[in-house]
Every structure is written in structure tokens, then in C-alpha cells.
Enzyme design. Structure first.
Site: not given
Ligand code: PEP
Length: 256
Positions: A9-11, A95, A97, A167, A173, A213, A234-235
Site C-alpha cells: 500500500n503505497w498510500k 483502510h 486512514e 491491521e 506506521g 509495520s 505500507g512503509g
Molecule cells: C498500511 O498502511 O496498511 C500499513 C500496514 O502500514 P505500515 O506497514 O507502514 O505499518
């Protein structure tokens, strides 16, 4: 056996140029992977460029949201038919966010899921508790409500096409990962819930990703859990080396 699925997920990151550079590297590094389904989810405006590079590859493309109407006076929205024609095969829905910053509710998640399915997009539906809910021992109640309301009115056959991403919001994050045991406990709860809402066959076939994470170092331990069938990343999906390592560290882990 459920095939693990790793989705990035590049956001709100990467210009079209940067997106093309990243997927060119991923395509090269991951071309031999067959036992893990791989997906990248760039911002809407990069879908077509990414599709140009990933066509005929083993990496699928997803969007990060979808509106429930096909067309009309809905300024700023993107519909399932448009996503499909831009190369998307998957779409992230609900999601945390989106729930936190953009007013997403279980009801709107449900509408988006139905619109995605109508146009043969595979929904990746996110659920998860915030820290205070975990601390107050409300995790299972929160997950149950999110699942029941988000999945309302779907048939077992539709459910089988979908992916759920658990999640925990406190792990997104933040660098704080749920322990493999903490994650497995909730994944098992979700699978048992799917059995109650649908049936055993559906519960056993739906893939449930973990997100929060995920990084190369914790991938194998998480993926080794019986009910964890991949990751939403994500990251660590923003760099070719870390995303590649996460995919490679998933290969060969699943034997269930
Ligand atoms: C996400 O945004 O779905 C996510 C899991 O982010 P991260 O891996 O950065 O915690």
C-alpha cells in the site's frame, strides 16, 4: 492451501516516474516467484503507467479506494469501471486512514465492496482496533462489528473472492508490530467469524492478511502462523529491497 498474498500500500507516495522506477525493479527482482501472489497499490494517477510496466508480469495492481457509483456528479471520486480500465485488479477498502481521516464507516465500506465485486475487482477489506480498544479488551467486539457490518448482504461465493486485512491501528506506521501470537489470535477469531456468518468452506478459503509495520525481519514469524495468509505492507513497500525481501521471506513459509 491458501496462496499467501503480499500487497504494498503505497498510500500518498510516488510520482508516476518514481512509481515506474520502483515497479521496474520489483518486476526484475520478483520474476521467479510463483508461490506468493504479489500486488502493488499506487495512487490512482499512477495506475496506467504502472500497468504499462507490469502487464504480463506476476505482479498485480490494486487501487487504494473506490466509490460505489459507476459515474455521475461525484467530484473527486473514482469508480470501479474506471479503476478496472486503468489496470487495477484489486482494491483496498476501509483502510484505517480512510476511516480516521475521511469518514469511512462500515456502511460505506459495504457499499464499496459491492461496487468492486460488481466490476470484478478483488476487495482487500481492512479491519482493526485502535490502541484504546485493545487496552480495554474490546478487540474482538470491534473486529466482529466491523466484519459483520462491512460484509453484510454478501453471499459465500462473493466472500470467497475477497481478502481481509487485519491491521491493528496501533501497529500501522508506528514500528510496533503485533506479536505473531497476538496477530494469530485475531486472525483465528476472524476465520471463526467467517464460518459463523458464511460456512466452513468459505472460512477456510478466504485469505486474511496481517498489516502493521511488517518488515523483512518479522515476515517469516508472522507468515508462519496458521491463519496469517500474507501481508498488507505500507512503509516497507516503498523501497524495492525491503518489499522484495518481504515477498522472498514469505516464499516457502506456508505449508497449511
Ligand atoms: C498500511 O498502511 O496498511 C500499513 C500496514 O502500514 P505500515 O506497514 O507502514 O505499518
Amino acid at each position: 492451501m491458501r496462496k499467501p498474498i503480499i500487497a504494498g500500500n503505497w498510500k500518498l507516495n510516488k510520482t508516476p516516474q518514481e512509481a515506474m522506477e520502483l515497479v521496474a525493479l520489483l518486476k526484475r527482482e520478483l520474476s521467479t516467484v510463483t508461490d506468493v501472489e504479489i500486488v502493488v497499490c499506487p495512487v490512482f494517477t499512477c495506475l496506467r503507467d504502472v500497468e504499462d510496466i507490469l502487464a504480463e508480469s506476476n505482479i498485480g495492481i490494486g487501487a487504494q479506494n473506490v466509490y460505489w457509483e459507476d459515474e455521475g456528479a461525484f467530484t473527486g471520486e473514482v469508480s470501479a469501471p474506471i479503476l478496472k480500465s486503468s489496470g487495477a485488479k484489486y482494491v483496498i477498502i476501509g483502510h484505517s486512514e480512510r476511516r480516521q481521516y475521511f469518514g469511512e464507516t462500515n456502511e460505506t465500506v459495504n457499499k464499496r465492496i459491492k461496487a468492486a465485486l460488481k466490476h470484478q475487482l478483488i476487495p482487500i477489506v481492512c479491519v482493526g482496533e485502535v490502541l484504546s480498544e485493545r487496552e480495554e479488551n474490546k478487540t474482538f467486539a470491534v473486529i466482529e462489528k466491523q466484519c459483520k457490518e462491512s460484509l453484510a448482504g454478501l453471499t459465500a461465493e462473493e466472500m470467497k473472492l475477497m481478502i481481509i486485512a487485519y491491521e491493528p491501528v496501533w501497529a500501522i506506521g508506528t514500528g510496533k508490530t503485533a506479536t505473531p501470537d497476538q496477530a494469530q489470535e485475531v486472525h483465528k477469531f476472524i476465520r471463526d467469524l467467517l464460518k459463523k456468518i458464511f460456512d466452513e468452506d468459505t472460512a477456510q478459503s478466504v485469505r486474511i492478511q496481517y498489516g502493521g509495520s511488517v518488515k523483512p525481519e518479522n515476515t517469516a514469524d508472522l507468515m508462519g502462523q496458521a491463519d496469517i495468509d500474507g501481508a498488507l505492507v505500507g512503509g516497507a513497500s516503498l523501497k524495492a529491497d525491503s518489499f522484495t525481501a518481504i515477498v522472498k521471506n514469505t516464499c516457502g513459509v506456508k505449508t497449511n
